[in-house]
Scaffold this motif. Sequence first.
Motif, short mmCIF file in Angstrom:
data_model
loop_
_atom_site.label_atom_id
_atom_site.label_comp_id
_atom_site.label_asym_id
_atom_site.label_seq_id
_atom_site.Cartn_x
_atom_site.Cartn_y
_atom_site.Cartn_z
N ASN A 72 0.62 -1.49 -0.25
CA ASN A 72 -0.22 -0.14 -0.12
C ASN A 72 0.70 1.24 0.20
N LEU A 73 1.44 1.38 -0.82
CA LEU A 73 3.14 2.39 -0.70
C LEU A 73 2.24 3.43 -1.16
N ALA A 74 1.66 3.56 -2.02
CA ALA A 74 1.16 5.16 -2.59
C ALA A 74 -0.13 5.27 -1.09
N ARG A 75 -1.26 4.61 -0.66
CA ARG A 75 -1.30 5.28 0.43
C ARG A 75 -1.09 6.16 1.55
N ASP A 76 0.16 4.97 1.67
CA ASP A 76 1.21 5.82 2.67
C ASP A 76 1.90 6.67 2.80
N ILE A 77 2.77 6.58 1.34
CA ILE A 77 3.10 7.58 0.67
C ILE A 77 2.32 9.27 0.73
N GLU A 78 0.37 9.14 0.26
CA GLU A 78 -0.20 10.28 1.17
C GLU A 78 -0.74 10.60 2.17
N SER A 95 4.78 2.01 12.20
CA SER A 95 4.55 0.64 13.43
C SER A 95 3.64 0.88 14.74
N SER A 96 3.09 2.58 14.37
CA SER A 96 2.49 3.15 15.33
C SER A 96 0.66 3.10 15.12
N PRO A 97 0.14 2.67 15.55
CA PRO A 97 -1.65 2.96 15.21
C PRO A 97 -1.87 4.13 14.75
N HIS A 98 -1.37 4.92 14.58
CA HIS A 98 -1.31 6.44 14.35
C HIS A 98 -0.08 7.29 13.86
N PRO A 99 0.16 6.74 12.57
CA PRO A 99 1.53 7.51 11.88
C PRO A 99 1.30 8.69 11.97
N GLU A 100 0.71 9.37 11.99
CA GLU A 100 0.10 10.64 11.14
C GLU A 100 0.45 11.86 12.27
N GLN A 101 0.31 11.21 13.81
CA GLN A 101 0.50 11.56 15.08
C GLN A 101 1.98 11.25 15.58
N VAL A 150 18.12 16.60 12.57
CA VAL A 150 16.98 16.04 11.78
C VAL A 150 17.18 14.44 12.38
N LEU A 151 15.90 13.67 12.34
CA LEU A 151 15.09 12.59 12.74
C LEU A 151 14.54 12.06 11.54
N VAL A 152 15.64 10.66 11.17
CA VAL A 152 14.28 9.54 10.77
C VAL A 152 13.88 8.83 11.97
N ALA A 153 12.77 8.08 10.99
CA ALA A 153 12.15 7.82 11.71
C ALA A 153 11.18 6.09 10.72
N GLY A 154 11.71 4.58 11.07
CA GLY A 154 11.27 4.26 10.56
C GLY A 154 9.54 3.63 11.50
N SER A 155 10.35 2.63 11.93
CA SER A 155 9.15 1.83 12.59
C SER A 155 8.08 2.66 13.68
N ALA A 156 9.36 3.25 13.97
CA ALA A 156 7.94 4.58 15.34
C ALA A 156 7.54 5.34 14.98
N VAL A 157 7.43 5.63 12.68
CA VAL A 157 6.06 6.00 12.72
C VAL A 157 5.16 5.08 12.26
N ALA A 188 5.34 16.24 8.82
CA ALA A 188 6.79 14.84 8.06
C ALA A 188 7.67 15.97 6.87
N ASP A 189 9.05 17.16 7.14
CA ASP A 189 9.32 17.75 6.52
C ASP A 189 9.61 16.91 4.94
N TRP A 190 11.07 15.45 5.42
CA TRP A 190 11.54 14.97 4.07
C TRP A 190 10.75 13.88 4.47
N ILE A 191 10.72 12.64 3.10
CA ILE A 191 10.81 11.56 3.25
C ILE A 191 11.83 11.29 2.92
N HIS A 192 12.58 9.43 3.70
CA HIS A 192 13.94 9.18 3.72
C HIS A 192 13.70 7.78 3.21
N ILE A 193 14.72 7.94 2.44
CA ILE A 193 14.24 6.28 1.25
C ILE A 193 15.67 6.17 1.08
#
Length: 216
Positions: free
Chosen positions: A16-22, A202-208, A193-200, A29-34
């Motif tokens: 569901n990559l498109a959903r997650d990018i939206e 794996s959270s039930p509320h990624p935007e929060q 600058v903080l990069v965060a993968g699972s902290a965002v 978020a300021d940037w997107i880390h790839i």
Amino acid sequence: MKPIISPSILAADFGNLARDIEMLNRSEADWIHIDIMDGVFVPNISFGFPVLKPVARIARKPLDVHLMIVQPEKFIPEVKALGAYIMNVHYEACPHLHRVVQQIREAGMLPAVTLNPATPVALLRDIIREVHMVLLMGVNPGFGGQKFIGHTVEKVRELKALIQETGSQALIEIDGGVNTETGARLLEAGADVLVAGSAVFSSPHPEQAIVSLKNL
Ligand code: DX5
Ligand code: ZN
């Protein structure tokens, strides 16, 4: 000043990559880390340019591209074609780092150099004024969801001192094991600058979760 938050899509749902990018587009978020991996420099493979092209088309935030690959200079044109804002290459993967940094700038991107946990900050003395950012790994690169290596906080302090001493303008970014607890310690030590993968993701509320990091 509020930190720059760069969520890593390595932890997104690839089905569901498109959903997650939206979601990231809507978020604070300021940037997107790839995270690009080759199975050689690191013991894992993530995704390559055929997957990233549609990601870059949907993304509406600057792309912070982290190459965990050998000979990253070979892919400067491909990273540029994605529209990347920052291109991070590993110190350990670049015997001719100064040349690679110039090539990234000439291609129209901002160069950043990344250090593995065992690579000392002092090795950056002769390149620190040439880079836009230094990325310190808080884990050994290759996988998301690993435990933060506490010594990284001391490395941030050391790097901050080196930046001030040399008159460099470099930003300090941290990647790996970042959450609200480790993030607070890193910001206190001088991270920008903080990069965060699972902290965002794996959270039930990624935007929060992004807002919580932004407000640390
Ligand atoms: C690790 C990657 C990181 C990773 C971070 O090799 O460079 O960007 O996605 O994941 P977390 O935040 O889960 O440690
Ligand atoms: Zn990364």
